[in-house]
Design an enzyme around this catalytic site. Structure first.
Site, PDB file in Angstrom:
ATOM      1  N   SER A   9       8.050   0.240  81.297  1.00 45.88           N
ATOM      2  CA  SER A   9       7.061  -0.676  80.729  1.00 45.88           C
ATOM      3  C   SER A   9       6.355  -1.436  81.847  1.00 45.88           C
ATOM      4  O   SER A   9       6.987  -2.176  82.609  1.00 45.88           O
ATOM      5  CB  SER A   9       7.741  -1.684  79.807  1.00 45.88           C
ATOM      6  OG  SER A   9       6.814  -2.706  79.507  1.00 45.88           O
ATOM      7  N   HIS A  34       4.854   2.992  79.330  1.00 47.41           N
ATOM      8  CA  HIS A  34       4.856   2.161  78.122  1.00 47.41           C
ATOM      9  C   HIS A  34       3.953   0.941  78.343  1.00 47.41           C
ATOM     10  O   HIS A  34       4.060   0.246  79.358  1.00 47.41           O
ATOM     11  CB  HIS A  34       6.297   1.737  77.855  1.00 47.41           C
ATOM     12  CG  HIS A  34       6.522   1.012  76.568  1.00 47.41           C
ATOM     13  ND1 HIS A  34       6.639   1.651  75.352  1.00 47.41           N
ATOM     14  CD2 HIS A  34       6.688  -0.306  76.308  1.00 47.41           C
ATOM     15  CE1 HIS A  34       6.876   0.767  74.397  1.00 47.41           C
ATOM     16  NE2 HIS A  34       6.903  -0.443  74.950  1.00 47.41           N
ATOM     17  N   ASP A  36       2.707  -2.550  76.690  1.00 48.33           N
ATOM     18  CA  ASP A  36       3.059  -3.560  75.686  1.00 48.33           C
ATOM     19  C   ASP A  36       1.897  -4.522  75.442  1.00 48.33           C
ATOM     20  O   ASP A  36       1.588  -5.363  76.295  1.00 48.33           O
ATOM     21  CB  ASP A  36       4.256  -4.382  76.184  1.00 48.33           C
ATOM     22  CG  ASP A  36       5.550  -3.612  76.086  1.00 48.33           C
ATOM     23  OD1 ASP A  36       5.886  -3.156  74.979  1.00 48.33           O
ATOM     24  OD2 ASP A  36       6.239  -3.470  77.125  1.00 48.33           O
ATOM     25  N   MET A  38       0.501  -7.642  73.296  1.00 45.31           N
ATOM     26  CA  MET A  38       0.986  -8.767  72.473  1.00 45.31           C
ATOM     27  C   MET A  38      -0.168  -9.720  72.185  1.00 45.31           C
ATOM     28  O   MET A  38      -0.932 -10.060  73.092  1.00 45.31           O
ATOM     29  CB  MET A  38       2.072  -9.533  73.236  1.00 45.31           C
ATOM     30  CG  MET A  38       3.243  -8.668  73.659  1.00 45.31           C
ATOM     31  SD  MET A  38       4.413  -9.620  74.631  1.00 45.31           S
ATOM     32  CE  MET A  38       5.622  -8.345  75.017  1.00 45.31           C
ATOM     33  N   HIS A  67       2.436   0.260  72.690  1.00 42.82           N
ATOM     34  CA  HIS A  67       3.253  -0.468  71.710  1.00 42.82           C
ATOM     35  C   HIS A  67       2.478  -1.719  71.324  1.00 42.82           C
ATOM     36  O   HIS A  67       2.391  -2.664  72.106  1.00 42.82           O
ATOM     37  CB  HIS A  67       4.606  -0.798  72.375  1.00 42.82           C
ATOM     38  CG  HIS A  67       5.518  -1.628  71.542  1.00 42.82           C
ATOM     39  ND1 HIS A  67       6.605  -2.288  72.090  1.00 42.82           N
ATOM     40  CD2 HIS A  67       5.532  -1.909  70.215  1.00 42.82           C
ATOM     41  CE1 HIS A  67       7.234  -2.942  71.126  1.00 42.82           C
ATOM     42  NE2 HIS A  67       6.609  -2.729  69.987  1.00 42.82           N
ATOM     43  N   MET A  69       2.068  -4.983  69.543  1.00 39.49           N
ATOM     44  CA  MET A  69       2.741  -6.098  68.880  1.00 39.49           C
ATOM     45  C   MET A  69       1.654  -7.066  68.437  1.00 39.49           C
ATOM     46  O   MET A  69       1.515  -8.184  68.955  1.00 39.49           O
ATOM     47  CB  MET A  69       3.747  -6.750  69.841  1.00 39.49           C
ATOM     48  CG  MET A  69       4.976  -5.868  70.054  1.00 39.49           C
ATOM     49  SD  MET A  69       5.901  -6.284  71.538  1.00 39.49           S
ATOM     50  CE  MET A  69       5.032  -5.278  72.734  1.00 39.49           C
ATOM     51  N   MET A 138      13.410  -1.602  67.939  1.00 42.72           N
ATOM     52  CA  MET A 138      13.436  -2.693  68.916  1.00 42.72           C
ATOM     53  C   MET A 138      14.888  -3.152  69.095  1.00 42.72           C
ATOM     54  O   MET A 138      15.560  -3.496  68.116  1.00 42.72           O
ATOM     55  CB  MET A 138      12.595  -3.885  68.446  1.00 42.72           C
ATOM     56  CG  MET A 138      11.094  -3.705  68.481  1.00 42.72           C
ATOM     57  SD  MET A 138      10.399  -3.225  70.078  1.00 42.72           S
ATOM     58  CE  MET A 138      10.910  -4.583  71.138  1.00 42.72           C
ATOM     59  N   ASP A 176      13.518   0.331  72.557  1.00 43.83           N
ATOM     60  CA  ASP A 176      12.767  -0.562  73.442  1.00 43.83           C
ATOM     61  C   ASP A 176      13.413  -1.940  73.484  1.00 43.83           C
ATOM     62  O   ASP A 176      13.529  -2.607  72.443  1.00 43.83           O
ATOM     63  CB  ASP A 176      11.326  -0.656  72.916  1.00 43.83           C
ATOM     64  CG  ASP A 176      10.417  -1.470  73.830  1.00 43.83           C
ATOM     65  OD1 ASP A 176      10.854  -1.847  74.928  1.00 43.83           O
ATOM     66  OD2 ASP A 176       9.267  -1.723  73.417  1.00 43.83           O
TER      67      ASP A 176
END
Ligand SMILES: O=C(CO)[C@H](O)[C@H](O)COP(=O)(O)O
Ligand SMILES: [Fe+2]
Length: 218
Positions: A9, A34, A36, A38, A67, A69, A138, A176
């Protein structure tokens, strides 16, 4: 045992040196990277968005595993696809129309994944599993890197593996959060074939060797 994909990540990377960090991953045994994202609403933290994804894409041909979020991710699927995502994973808890969002991801030419939080049961995936390319458990509460692994994720992995097997399809099973050399073997044994690792890789003295160590567990 089945092949194991390691997805470092970049949340744990040095953002001021993103080109070097991406080049390091290019030379490593990591098949995926990966990403992330957010939004500060679905999770209590803001990370980065399209410009960082585009910047990583410019420096790599590796598979970009995004991913999301974020609340109501359907608003931004097309833009993530255009920015270079290969896989787009949304949270079941963030999608009022989960089935529609999965179809939307596929219609943008990406693989489709769904993630579930530690407090969400695997059974929430029962009616969409056959439509998925990936399901993600998760093993920390989403929002931050560097958190402690929640060991219940190992039992959930076994449950999800059984659900995936019941479809007869090849669906990635990704874990993850807090993944390291202590829990990676048990997760793989329980059925995971993609492991995200952020701080364990980037905080190590030799990230490439650490990635190789995780890949070698398979
Ligand atoms: O989605 C995430 C956090 O919400 C990250 O992918 C995850 O935490 C990876 O970082 P680490 O390996 O340090 O836990
Ligand atoms: Fe993640």
């Amino acid at each position: 045992m089945e092949k194991l994909i390691i997805a470092p990540s970049i949340l744990a990377a040095d953002f001021a040196n993103l080109a070097q960090e991406t080049n390091m991953l290019n030379e490593s045994a990591a098949a995926w990277i990966h990403i992330d994202v957010m939004d500060g609403v679905f999770v209590p933290n803001i990370s980065f968005g399209f410009p960082v994804l585009e910047a990583v894409r410019k420096h790599t041909t590796k598979f970009l595993d995004c991913h999301l979020m974020i609340e109501k991710p359907e608003r931004y699927i097309a833009q993530f696809a255009a920015s270079g995502a290969n896989m787009i994973t949304v949270h079941a808890e963030a999608c009022p129309h989960l089935h529609r969002t999965i179809q939307q991801i596929k219609s943008e030419g990406c693989l489709a994944g769904v993630a579930i939080n530690p407090g969400t049961p695997v059974s929430i995936l029962e009616d969409v599993i056959g439509d998925l390319d990936l399901a993600l458990i998760m093993s920390v509460n989403p929002g931050f890197g560097g958190q402690k692994f929640i060991s219940n994720a190992i039992q959930k992995t076994a449950k999800l593996k059984a659900l995936i097997d019941s479809t007869g399809k090849d669906i990635y099973l990704e874990i993850d959060g807090g993944v390291n050399q202590v829990n990676a073997g048990a997760l793989h044994h329980a059925g995971a074939n993609v492991l995200v690792a952020g701080s364990f890789v980037f905080a190590s003295a030799d990230p490439k060797a650490t990635i190789q160590e995780l890949v070698s567990l398979a």
